[in-house]
Design an enzyme around this catalytic site. Structure first.
Site, PDB file in Angstrom:
ATOM      1  CB  CYS A   1      16.773  15.158 -13.602  1.00 50.22           C
ATOM      2  SG  CYS A   1      15.757  16.018 -12.403  1.00 50.22           S
TER       3      CYS A   1
ATOM      4  CB  ALA B   1      -7.655  -5.848   8.012  1.00 47.83           C
TER       5      ALA B   1
ATOM      6  CG  ASP C   1      -2.720   3.436   2.755  1.00 50.44           C
ATOM      7  OD1 ASP C   1      -3.630   2.628   2.464  1.00 50.44           O
ATOM      8  OD2 ASP C   1      -1.820   3.171   3.584  1.00 50.44           O
TER       9      ASP C   1
ATOM     10  CG  ASN D   1      -1.868  -1.201   1.200  1.00 48.31           C
ATOM     11  OD1 ASN D   1      -2.090  -1.790   0.146  1.00 48.31           O
ATOM     12  ND2 ASN D   1      -2.381  -1.589   2.344  1.00 48.31           N
TER      13      ASN D   1
ATOM     14  CG  HIS E   1       3.827  -2.027  -4.811  1.00 46.19           C
ATOM     15  ND1 HIS E   1       2.641  -2.726  -4.815  1.00 46.19           N
ATOM     16  CD2 HIS E   1       4.779  -2.920  -5.169  1.00 46.19           C
ATOM     17  CE1 HIS E   1       2.874  -3.992  -5.174  1.00 46.19           C
ATOM     18  NE2 HIS E   1       4.157  -4.141  -5.390  1.00 46.19           N
TER      19      HIS E   1
ATOM     20  CG  ASN F   1      -8.711 -11.814   1.534  1.00 49.58           C
ATOM     21  OD1 ASN F   1      -9.859 -11.486   1.290  1.00 49.58           O
ATOM     22  ND2 ASN F   1      -7.694 -11.481   0.773  1.00 49.58           N
ATOM     23  N   PRO F   2     -11.524 -11.631   3.750  1.00 46.38           N
ATOM     24  CG  PRO F   2     -12.792  -9.766   3.152  1.00 46.38           C
ATOM     25  CD  PRO F   2     -11.424 -10.201   3.525  1.00 46.38           C
TER      26      PRO F   2
ATOM     27  CB  THR G   1      -2.554  -9.024  -0.545  1.00 48.67           C
ATOM     28  OG1 THR G   1      -2.056  -8.982  -1.892  1.00 48.67           O
ATOM     29  CG2 THR G   1      -1.994 -10.224   0.176  1.00 48.67           C
ATOM     30  CB  SER G   2      -6.016 -10.227  -4.830  1.00 52.91           C
ATOM     31  OG  SER G   2      -5.031  -9.410  -5.475  1.00 52.91           O
TER      32      SER G   2
HETATM   33  C1  BV8 Z   1       8.193  -5.877 -11.734  1.00 52.92           C
HETATM   34  C2  BV8 Z   1       1.283   1.048  -7.831  1.00 52.92           C
HETATM   35  C3  BV8 Z   1       9.865  -6.440 -13.260  1.00 52.92           C
HETATM   36  C4  BV8 Z   1       0.964   2.069  -6.868  1.00 52.92           C
HETATM   37  C5  BV8 Z   1       1.031  -1.303  -8.102  1.00 52.92           C
HETATM   38  C6  BV8 Z   1       6.567 -12.190 -12.057  1.00 52.92           C
HETATM   39  C7  BV8 Z   1       7.672 -11.567 -11.493  1.00 52.92           C
HETATM   40  C8  BV8 Z   1       7.833 -10.190 -11.599  1.00 52.92           C
HETATM   41  C9  BV8 Z   1       6.858  -9.404 -12.258  1.00 52.92           C
HETATM   42  C10 BV8 Z   1       5.771 -10.018 -12.804  1.00 52.92           C
HETATM   43  C11 BV8 Z   1       5.626 -11.395 -12.715  1.00 52.92           C
HETATM   44  N1  BV8 Z   1       4.461 -11.709 -13.347  1.00 52.92           N
HETATM   45  C12 BV8 Z   1       3.886 -10.583 -13.823  1.00 52.92           C
HETATM   46  C13 BV8 Z   1       4.657  -9.545 -13.525  1.00 52.92           C
HETATM   47  C14 BV8 Z   1       4.362  -8.168 -13.883  1.00 52.92           C
HETATM   48  C15 BV8 Z   1       3.581  -7.434 -12.805  1.00 52.92           C
HETATM   49  C16 BV8 Z   1       2.490  -8.253 -12.204  1.00 52.92           C
HETATM   50  O1  BV8 Z   1       2.682  -8.856 -11.140  1.00 52.92           O
HETATM   51  N2  BV8 Z   1       1.349  -8.272 -12.861  1.00 52.92           N
HETATM   52  C17 BV8 Z   1       0.211  -9.021 -12.325  1.00 52.92           C
HETATM   53  C18 BV8 Z   1      -1.074  -8.216 -12.504  1.00 52.92           C
HETATM   54  C19 BV8 Z   1       0.172 -10.370 -13.024  1.00 52.92           C
HETATM   55  N3  BV8 Z   1       4.502  -6.959 -11.778  1.00 52.92           N
HETATM   56  C20 BV8 Z   1       5.135  -5.803 -11.977  1.00 52.92           C
HETATM   57  O2  BV8 Z   1       5.051  -5.153 -13.003  1.00 52.92           O
HETATM   58  C21 BV8 Z   1       6.039  -5.321 -10.868  1.00 52.92           C
HETATM   59  N4  BV8 Z   1       7.289  -4.958 -11.455  1.00 52.92           N
HETATM   60  O3  BV8 Z   1       8.252  -6.936 -11.227  1.00 52.92           O
HETATM   61  O4  BV8 Z   1       9.047  -5.434 -12.687  1.00 52.92           O
HETATM   62  C22 BV8 Z   1      11.108  -5.788 -13.688  1.00 52.92           C
HETATM   63  C23 BV8 Z   1      12.313  -6.437 -13.420  1.00 52.92           C
HETATM   64  C24 BV8 Z   1      13.473  -5.866 -13.861  1.00 52.92           C
HETATM   65  C25 BV8 Z   1      13.445  -4.637 -14.524  1.00 52.92           C
HETATM   66  C26 BV8 Z   1      12.239  -3.989 -14.761  1.00 52.92           C
HETATM   67  C27 BV8 Z   1      11.057  -4.566 -14.357  1.00 52.92           C
HETATM   68  C28 BV8 Z   1       5.484  -4.040 -10.229  1.00 52.92           C
HETATM   69  C29 BV8 Z   1       4.258  -4.334  -9.456  1.00 52.92           C
HETATM   70  C30 BV8 Z   1       3.779  -3.062  -8.730  1.00 52.92           C
HETATM   71  C31 BV8 Z   1       2.667  -2.444  -9.507  1.00 52.92           C
HETATM   72  N5  BV8 Z   1       2.140  -1.290  -8.774  1.00 52.92           N
HETATM   73  N6  BV8 Z   1       0.605  -0.198  -7.529  1.00 52.92           N
HETATM   74  C32 BV8 Z   1      -0.495   2.299  -6.844  1.00 52.92           C
HETATM   75  O5  BV8 Z   1      -1.036   2.941  -7.772  1.00 52.92           O
HETATM   76  O6  BV8 Z   1      -1.074   1.795  -5.884  1.00 52.92           O
HETATM   77  S1  BV8 Z   1       0.181  -2.739  -7.922  1.00 52.92           S
HETATM   78  C33 BV8 Z   1      -1.280  -2.607  -7.107  1.00 52.92           C
HETATM   79  O7  BV8 Z   1      -1.678  -3.984  -6.870  1.00 52.92           O
HETATM   80  C34 BV8 Z   1      -1.221  -1.990  -5.726  1.00 52.92           C
HETATM   81  O8  BV8 Z   1       0.076  -1.720  -5.250  1.00 52.92           O
HETATM   82  C35 BV8 Z   1      -1.821  -3.099  -4.866  1.00 52.92           C
HETATM   83  O9  BV8 Z   1      -1.450  -3.043  -3.560  1.00 52.92           O
HETATM   84  C36 BV8 Z   1      -1.264  -4.272  -5.563  1.00 52.92           C
HETATM   85  C37 BV8 Z   1      -1.742  -5.635  -5.179  1.00 52.92           C
HETATM   86  O10 BV8 Z   1      -3.119  -5.596  -5.081  1.00 52.92           O
HETATM   87  P1  BV8 Z   1      -3.735  -5.919  -3.624  1.00 52.92           P
HETATM   88  O11 BV8 Z   1      -3.057  -5.045  -2.630  1.00 52.92           O
HETATM   89  O12 BV8 Z   1      -3.661  -7.374  -3.379  1.00 52.92           O
HETATM   90  O13 BV8 Z   1      -5.204  -5.399  -3.791  1.00 52.92           O
HETATM   91  P2  BV8 Z   1      -6.403  -6.139  -4.536  1.00 52.92           P
HETATM   92  O14 BV8 Z   1      -7.460  -5.122  -4.774  1.00 52.92           O
HETATM   93  O15 BV8 Z   1      -5.870  -6.959  -5.671  1.00 52.92           O
HETATM   94  O16 BV8 Z   1      -6.939  -7.192  -3.444  1.00 52.92           O
HETATM   95  C38 BV8 Z   1      -7.540  -6.719  -2.264  1.00 52.92           C
HETATM   96  C39 BV8 Z   1      -7.732  -7.930  -1.365  1.00 52.92           C
HETATM   97  O17 BV8 Z   1      -8.221  -7.468  -0.114  1.00 52.92           O
HETATM   98  C40 BV8 Z   1      -8.746  -8.928  -1.901  1.00 52.92           C
HETATM   99  O18 BV8 Z   1      -8.245 -10.238  -1.736  1.00 52.92           O
HETATM  100  C41 BV8 Z   1      -9.978  -8.709  -1.003  1.00 52.92           C
HETATM  101  O19 BV8 Z   1     -10.687  -9.908  -0.793  1.00 52.92           O
HETATM  102  C42 BV8 Z   1      -9.319  -8.260   0.273  1.00 52.92           C
HETATM  103  N7  BV8 Z   1     -10.142  -7.407   1.138  1.00 52.92           N
HETATM  104  C43 BV8 Z   1     -11.156  -6.566   0.774  1.00 52.92           C
HETATM  105  N8  BV8 Z   1     -11.624  -5.937   1.887  1.00 52.92           N
HETATM  106  C44 BV8 Z   1     -10.883  -6.388   2.951  1.00 52.92           C
HETATM  107  C45 BV8 Z   1      -9.945  -7.322   2.478  1.00 52.92           C
HETATM  108  N9  BV8 Z   1      -9.069  -7.949   3.279  1.00 52.92           N
HETATM  109  C46 BV8 Z   1      -9.111  -7.657   4.588  1.00 52.92           C
HETATM  110  N10 BV8 Z   1      -9.973  -6.758   5.137  1.00 52.92           N
HETATM  111  C47 BV8 Z   1     -10.871  -6.116   4.338  1.00 52.92           C
HETATM  112  N11 BV8 Z   1     -11.738  -5.237   4.877  1.00 52.92           N
HETATM  113 ZN    ZN Z   2      14.154  17.019 -13.551  1.00 57.25          ZN
END
Ligand code: BV8
Ligand code: ZN
Length: 248
Positions: free
Chosen positions: A129, A231, A103, A101, A118, A213-214, A188-189
């Site tokens: 730059c 949470a 935030d 997160n 992240h 996780n719910p 986290t998903s």
């Molecule tokens: C990288 C930015 C490589 C800020 C975000 C394998 C290895 C490495 C990379 C990859 C790989 N496979 C694919 C990739 C590429 C990609 C990726 O993973 N894609 C996915 C979609 C398949 N990964 C990347 O690109 C990463 N970079 O590895 O680069 C590289 C290497 C060398 C050189 C260059 C590059 C970068 C990943 C970061 C992306 N940035 N955010 C912002 O705007 O926020 S990701 C975004 O998703 C957020 O950060 C978020 O936190 C994150 C994960 O999502 P979750 O936090 O899990 O949130 P989500 O909504 O999915 O789920 C919520 C969960 O909460 C649910 O389960 C729900 O049931 C639950 N919930 C709901 N309410 C509650 C609750 N739980 C508890 N209490 C509640 N009340």
């Molecule tokens: Zn600059």
């Protein structure tokens, strides 16, 4: 919520704890998650917004999306789950909180050892730059700020899709995950890598892995324990169950 004796025992016996949190951690603070049905990306395409290509294509659109999120985050407070994790940290000599997160609600709740995989939505830097951009951000302005040093576009200091995570932060997170006896995966998903690899690494290194996780996730079947709840409801009860019995 009732916790099994062996779950409580594992938390009391442990010296080293690692925690991974995702967007669900902040849901009860009024911040939308990404992939829930009403989530941030339900209507939008993540690659359009949280990616360098998306920013290059539509810098104002992406900048304004982050400003909208800044407005929500500015009004959000840590929830009972954030507060419980900050309390939990005081019970252990070795406690690492790894968050996806941006935030900063964990820090606002008093958590000390926080690893932001992240980045965060508070800081900004120049695309060209890379220098930190320290001017105040007018979150109501539609104008994209430019770098006073080189004229480059200013961007939020978050990690976008396709961008590397901060290497030392990721190294620390993986080290804490490999060394912990208990790993909690909260809100986290488990979809976004390399963060999503951490619960698997913990499990493969013999840790007890507790998922809170719910909903079920792609990791749920691998977890030692799945606590099906939110949470802000589960964590205070979990910490209360160990606080009297656990000292550093
Ligand atoms: C990288 C930015 C490589 C800020 C975000 C394998 C290895 C490495 C990379 C990859 C790989 N496979 C694919 C990739 C590429 C990609 C990726 O993973 N894609 C996915 C979609 C398949 N990964 C990347 O690109 C990463 N970079 O590895 O680069 C590289 C290497 C060398 C050189 C260059 C590059 C970068 C990943 C970061 C992306 N940035 N955010 C912002 O705007 O926020 S990701 C975004 O998703 C957020 O950060 C978020 O936190 C994150 C994960 O999502 P979750 O936090 O899990 O949130 P989500 O909504 O999915 O789920 C919520 C969960 O909460 C649910 O389960 C729900 O049931 C639950 N919930 C709901 N309410 C509650 C609750 N739980 C508890 N209490 C509640 N009340
Ligand atoms: Zn600059």
């Amino acid at each position: 919520m009732n916790f099994t004796n062996d779950l409580i025992e594992s938390l009391i016996k442990a010296d080293k704890i690692a925690v991974l949190t995702g967007a669900g951690m902040s849901a009860e603070s009024g911040i939308k998650t990404f992939r829930d049905p009403d989530g941030l990306w339900a209507k939008l395409n993540p690659e359009e917004l949280a990616s360098i290509e998306g920013f290059m294509r539509n810098p104002e659109t992406v900048w304004n999306w982050y400003n909208e999120r800044r407005k929500v985050i500015a009004m959000a407070n840590p929830n009972e789950g954030h507060i419980a994790l900050a309390k939990m940290e005081t019970l252990y000599s070795n406690f690492t909180l790894i968050t996806q997160n941006i935030d900063r609600l964990h820090q606002a709740a008093g958590s000390k050892n926080v690893l932001e995989l992240h980045g965060n939505i508070v800081e900004n830097h120049c695309l060209r730059c890379k220098k930190p951009y320290l001017e105040d951000i007018d979150i109501n302005s539609k104008i994209l700020p430019v770098c006073p040093l080189c004229g480059g576009k200013i961007r939020p200091s978050v990690v976008w899709f396709g961008e590397q995570l901060p290497q030392n932060t990721l190294f620390e997170a993986e080290k804490a995950t490999e060394e912990c006896q208990v790993f909690l995966s909260i809100g986290t998903s488990t979809e976004v890598y390399p963060a999503a690899a951490l619960p698997y690494i913990a499990k493969n290194n013999g840790a007890v892995v507790i998922e809170i996780n719910p909903r079920m996730t792609s990791f749920s079947n691998e977890a030692s324990f799945v606590l099906n709840g939110t949470a802000a409801t589960v964590l205070p009860e979990l910490v209360k169950s160990i606080a009297g019995k656990k000292n550093k």
